[in-house]
Design a protein around this motif. Structure first.
Motif, PDB file in Angstrom:
ATOM      1  N   ALA A 198     -14.619   7.233  27.682  1.00 49.12           N
ATOM      2  CA  ALA A 198     -13.500   6.922  26.801  1.00 49.12           C
ATOM      3  C   ALA A 198     -13.270   5.416  26.815  1.00 49.12           C
ATOM      4  O   ALA A 198     -13.770   4.687  27.681  1.00 49.12           O
ATOM      5  CB  ALA A 198     -12.232   7.652  27.244  1.00 49.12           C
ATOM      6  N   THR A 199     -12.488   4.972  25.843  1.00 54.93           N
ATOM      7  CA  THR A 199     -12.157   3.555  25.721  1.00 54.93           C
ATOM      8  C   THR A 199     -10.684   3.351  26.044  1.00 54.93           C
ATOM      9  O   THR A 199      -9.830   4.132  25.630  1.00 54.93           O
ATOM     10  CB  THR A 199     -12.466   3.061  24.298  1.00 54.93           C
ATOM     11  OG1 THR A 199     -13.852   3.301  24.014  1.00 54.93           O
ATOM     12  CG2 THR A 199     -12.175   1.580  24.156  1.00 54.93           C
ATOM     13  N   PHE A 200     -10.436   2.268  26.804  1.00 50.35           N
ATOM     14  CA  PHE A 200      -9.073   1.890  27.188  1.00 50.35           C
ATOM     15  C   PHE A 200      -8.927   0.399  26.892  1.00 50.35           C
ATOM     16  O   PHE A 200      -9.480  -0.433  27.610  1.00 50.35           O
ATOM     17  CB  PHE A 200      -8.818   2.171  28.667  1.00 50.35           C
ATOM     18  CG  PHE A 200      -9.120   3.600  29.060  1.00 50.35           C
ATOM     19  CD1 PHE A 200      -8.189   4.600  28.835  1.00 50.35           C
ATOM     20  CD2 PHE A 200     -10.339   3.931  29.624  1.00 50.35           C
ATOM     21  CE1 PHE A 200      -8.469   5.915  29.183  1.00 50.35           C
ATOM     22  CE2 PHE A 200     -10.622   5.243  29.980  1.00 50.35           C
ATOM     23  CZ  PHE A 200      -9.691   6.232  29.758  1.00 50.35           C
ATOM     24  N   HIS A 204      -2.130  10.003  31.342  1.00 46.89           N
ATOM     25  CA  HIS A 204      -2.794  10.788  30.316  1.00 46.89           C
ATOM     26  C   HIS A 204      -4.097  11.316  30.898  1.00 46.89           C
ATOM     27  O   HIS A 204      -4.717  10.672  31.746  1.00 46.89           O
ATOM     28  CB  HIS A 204      -3.101   9.928  29.098  1.00 46.89           C
ATOM     29  CG  HIS A 204      -1.900   9.266  28.496  1.00 46.89           C
ATOM     30  ND1 HIS A 204      -1.154   9.843  27.497  1.00 46.89           N
ATOM     31  CD2 HIS A 204      -1.315   8.064  28.766  1.00 46.89           C
ATOM     32  CE1 HIS A 204      -0.166   9.039  27.164  1.00 46.89           C
ATOM     33  NE2 HIS A 204      -0.227   7.951  27.918  1.00 46.89           N
ATOM     34  N   TRP A 224     -20.342  -1.856  23.343  1.00 42.42           N
ATOM     35  CA  TRP A 224     -19.181  -2.194  24.155  1.00 42.42           C
ATOM     36  C   TRP A 224     -19.552  -3.291  25.154  1.00 42.42           C
ATOM     37  O   TRP A 224     -20.158  -3.016  26.192  1.00 42.42           O
ATOM     38  CB  TRP A 224     -18.681  -0.970  24.911  1.00 42.42           C
ATOM     39  CG  TRP A 224     -18.422   0.215  24.045  1.00 42.42           C
ATOM     40  CD1 TRP A 224     -19.248   1.274  23.811  1.00 42.42           C
ATOM     41  CD2 TRP A 224     -17.248   0.451  23.261  1.00 42.42           C
ATOM     42  NE1 TRP A 224     -18.678   2.167  22.955  1.00 42.42           N
ATOM     43  CE2 TRP A 224     -17.442   1.689  22.591  1.00 42.42           C
ATOM     44  CE3 TRP A 224     -16.059  -0.248  23.067  1.00 42.42           C
ATOM     45  CZ2 TRP A 224     -16.480   2.226  21.750  1.00 42.42           C
ATOM     46  CZ3 TRP A 224     -15.103   0.284  22.223  1.00 42.42           C
ATOM     47  CH2 TRP A 224     -15.312   1.505  21.578  1.00 42.42           C
ATOM     48  N   ARG A 249     -14.732   0.034  27.907  1.00 39.12           N
ATOM     49  CA  ARG A 249     -15.382   1.335  27.776  1.00 39.12           C
ATOM     50  C   ARG A 249     -15.701   1.843  29.177  1.00 39.12           C
ATOM     51  O   ARG A 249     -16.357   1.146  29.960  1.00 39.12           O
ATOM     52  CB  ARG A 249     -16.672   1.208  26.961  1.00 39.12           C
ATOM     53  CG  ARG A 249     -17.398   2.521  26.694  1.00 39.12           C
ATOM     54  CD  ARG A 249     -16.583   3.439  25.817  1.00 39.12           C
ATOM     55  NE  ARG A 249     -17.371   4.583  25.310  1.00 39.12           N
ATOM     56  CZ  ARG A 249     -16.842   5.607  24.661  1.00 39.12           C
ATOM     57  NH1 ARG A 249     -15.530   5.643  24.425  1.00 39.12           N
ATOM     58  NH2 ARG A 249     -17.593   6.598  24.224  1.00 39.12           N
ATOM     59  N   PRO A 263      -3.276   5.953  26.585  1.00 38.58           N
ATOM     60  CA  PRO A 263      -4.096   7.031  26.024  1.00 38.58           C
ATOM     61  C   PRO A 263      -5.541   6.604  25.832  1.00 38.58           C
ATOM     62  O   PRO A 263      -5.834   5.444  25.516  1.00 38.58           O
ATOM     63  CB  PRO A 263      -3.421   7.312  24.676  1.00 38.58           C
ATOM     64  CG  PRO A 263      -2.041   6.768  24.798  1.00 38.58           C
ATOM     65  CD  PRO A 263      -2.142   5.593  25.707  1.00 38.58           C
ATOM     66  N   ALA A 264      -6.448   7.536  26.024  1.00 32.79           N
ATOM     67  CA  ALA A 264      -7.878   7.295  25.817  1.00 32.79           C
ATOM     68  C   ALA A 264      -8.205   7.408  24.335  1.00 32.79           C
ATOM     69  O   ALA A 264      -7.594   8.191  23.601  1.00 32.79           O
ATOM     70  CB  ALA A 264      -8.688   8.307  26.609  1.00 32.79           C
ATOM     71  N   THR A 265      -9.188   6.622  23.907  1.00 34.64           N
ATOM     72  CA  THR A 265      -9.719   6.747  22.554  1.00 34.64           C
ATOM     73  C   THR A 265     -11.239   6.897  22.634  1.00 34.64           C
ATOM     74  O   THR A 265     -11.841   6.654  23.680  1.00 34.64           O
ATOM     75  CB  THR A 265      -9.365   5.532  21.684  1.00 34.64           C
ATOM     76  OG1 THR A 265      -9.933   4.350  22.265  1.00 34.64           O
ATOM     77  CG2 THR A 265      -7.857   5.356  21.567  1.00 34.64           C
ATOM     78  N   ASP A 266     -11.847   7.299  21.531  1.00 33.13           N
ATOM     79  CA  ASP A 266     -13.318   7.417  21.441  1.00 33.13           C
ATOM     80  C   ASP A 266     -13.887   8.259  22.588  1.00 33.13           C
ATOM     81  O   ASP A 266     -14.866   7.875  23.234  1.00 33.13           O
ATOM     82  CB  ASP A 266     -13.982   6.032  21.445  1.00 33.13           C
ATOM     83  CG  ASP A 266     -13.482   5.135  20.329  1.00 33.13           C
ATOM     84  OD1 ASP A 266     -13.605   5.549  19.167  1.00 33.13           O
ATOM     85  OD2 ASP A 266     -12.965   4.041  20.634  1.00 33.13           O
ATOM     86  N   VAL A 267     -13.294   9.402  22.829  1.00 35.91           N
ATOM     87  CA  VAL A 267     -13.718  10.241  23.954  1.00 35.91           C
ATOM     88  C   VAL A 267     -15.070  10.896  23.641  1.00 35.91           C
ATOM     89  O   VAL A 267     -15.285  11.425  22.549  1.00 35.91           O
ATOM     90  CB  VAL A 267     -12.671  11.321  24.256  1.00 35.91           C
ATOM     91  CG1 VAL A 267     -13.145  12.252  25.372  1.00 35.91           C
ATOM     92  CG2 VAL A 267     -11.336  10.671  24.629  1.00 35.91           C
TER      93      VAL A 267
END
Length: 255
Positions: free
Chosen positions: A93-95, A53, A137, A99, A72-76
């Motif tokens: 991003a968060t994985f 991704h 984080w 972070r 997939p990345a979140t909180d980009v």
């Protein structure tokens, strides 16, 4: 989990290198700098074919950052919150529980120049932002091309790369130490105290063959991640390939 960083110095030129490296090294997260591509030209389909991704922030000819990941990345986040800047140098991003902040730090051109002053302002803004990220984080990794060699042992010649030189000046190193003061550590040094280990070599004067380099590509990690860390490395091999980037990939492995 392998978390890697690589200044590819033009993804348009280096995409075949990146594809080969992803197949061979299989990082779980890879931070890229100097992609030098507008977003419409980012090769996300080619990278998706390799199982990655992509989130990215680019511009034509200069700068550009991206994060590639197996999940997939979140909180980009693109850019430094509250810091107005047209240059695409930051993406986070968060994985899972991690972070990841990808930085392409300003070069600065020369000590005392306007670009140098901008670099110090930029680093101060990064510090303010990361101080808040650190609270949010616990497992934070800040990596990328820092354009700062942390210490004399990270240069091929401290007489040349001294307190008055760009990339090693007193103020630049102090700014890096401020970032580390947020509870971040230069993770490479968890595993090696050896001098003469570099991640960047000039294209000129046969610098790579003569090992005239600097270690300016770093993976700073929360001290709390140290018990989970299993290794760190500088991957010199891609620097030997035809038409290489002037930087080598670096990585941190954690359980």
């Amino acid at each position: 989990m392998r978390i890697a960083s690589w200044n590819v110095n033009s993804l348009n030129v280096r995409l075949p290198h990146l594809e080969q490296w992803l197949r061979e090294r299989a990082p779980d997260v890879a931070a890229l700098q100097e992609t030098k591509l507008e977003d419409s030209r980012f090769p996300d389909d080619a990278l998706a074919a390799l199982g990655y991704h992509s989130v990215f922030a680019g511009q034509k000819t200069y700068n550009g950052v991206a994060l590639l990941s197996r999940m997939p990345a979140t909180d980009v986040q693109i850019g430094i919150p509250g810091f107005e800047d047209e240059q695409r140098r930051v993406i986070a991003a968060t994985f899972g529980d991690l972070r990841v902040v990808n930085l392409y730090v300003v070069n600065g051109h020369s000590v005392g120049s306007e670009k140098y002053a901008y670099k110090l302002r930029w680093l101060d803004a990064v510090h303010g932002w990361l101080a808040s990220e650190r609270l949010r984080w616990p497992n934070l990794v800040v990596l990328g091309d820092f354009n700062i060699a942390p210490a004399d042992r990270d240069t091929h010649d401290p007489a040349i790369w001294n307190d008055d030189s760009i990339l090693t000046s007193t103020a630049e190193r102090a700014a890096l130490r401020r970032l580390e003061g947020l509870g971040l550590a230069d993770s490479y040094r968890w595993f090696s105290d050896e001098a003469g280990q570099f991640s960047w070599w000039d294209y000129r004067a046969a610098a790579f063959r003569r090992n005239l380099g600097l270690r300016i590509d770093l993976v700073l990690a929360s001290e709390g991640l140290r018990p989970r860390a299993t290794g760190a490395a500088i991957d010199r091999e891609p620097r030997t390939w035809e038409r290489p980037s002037d930087h080598a990939p670096v990585w941190l492995d954690i359980d």
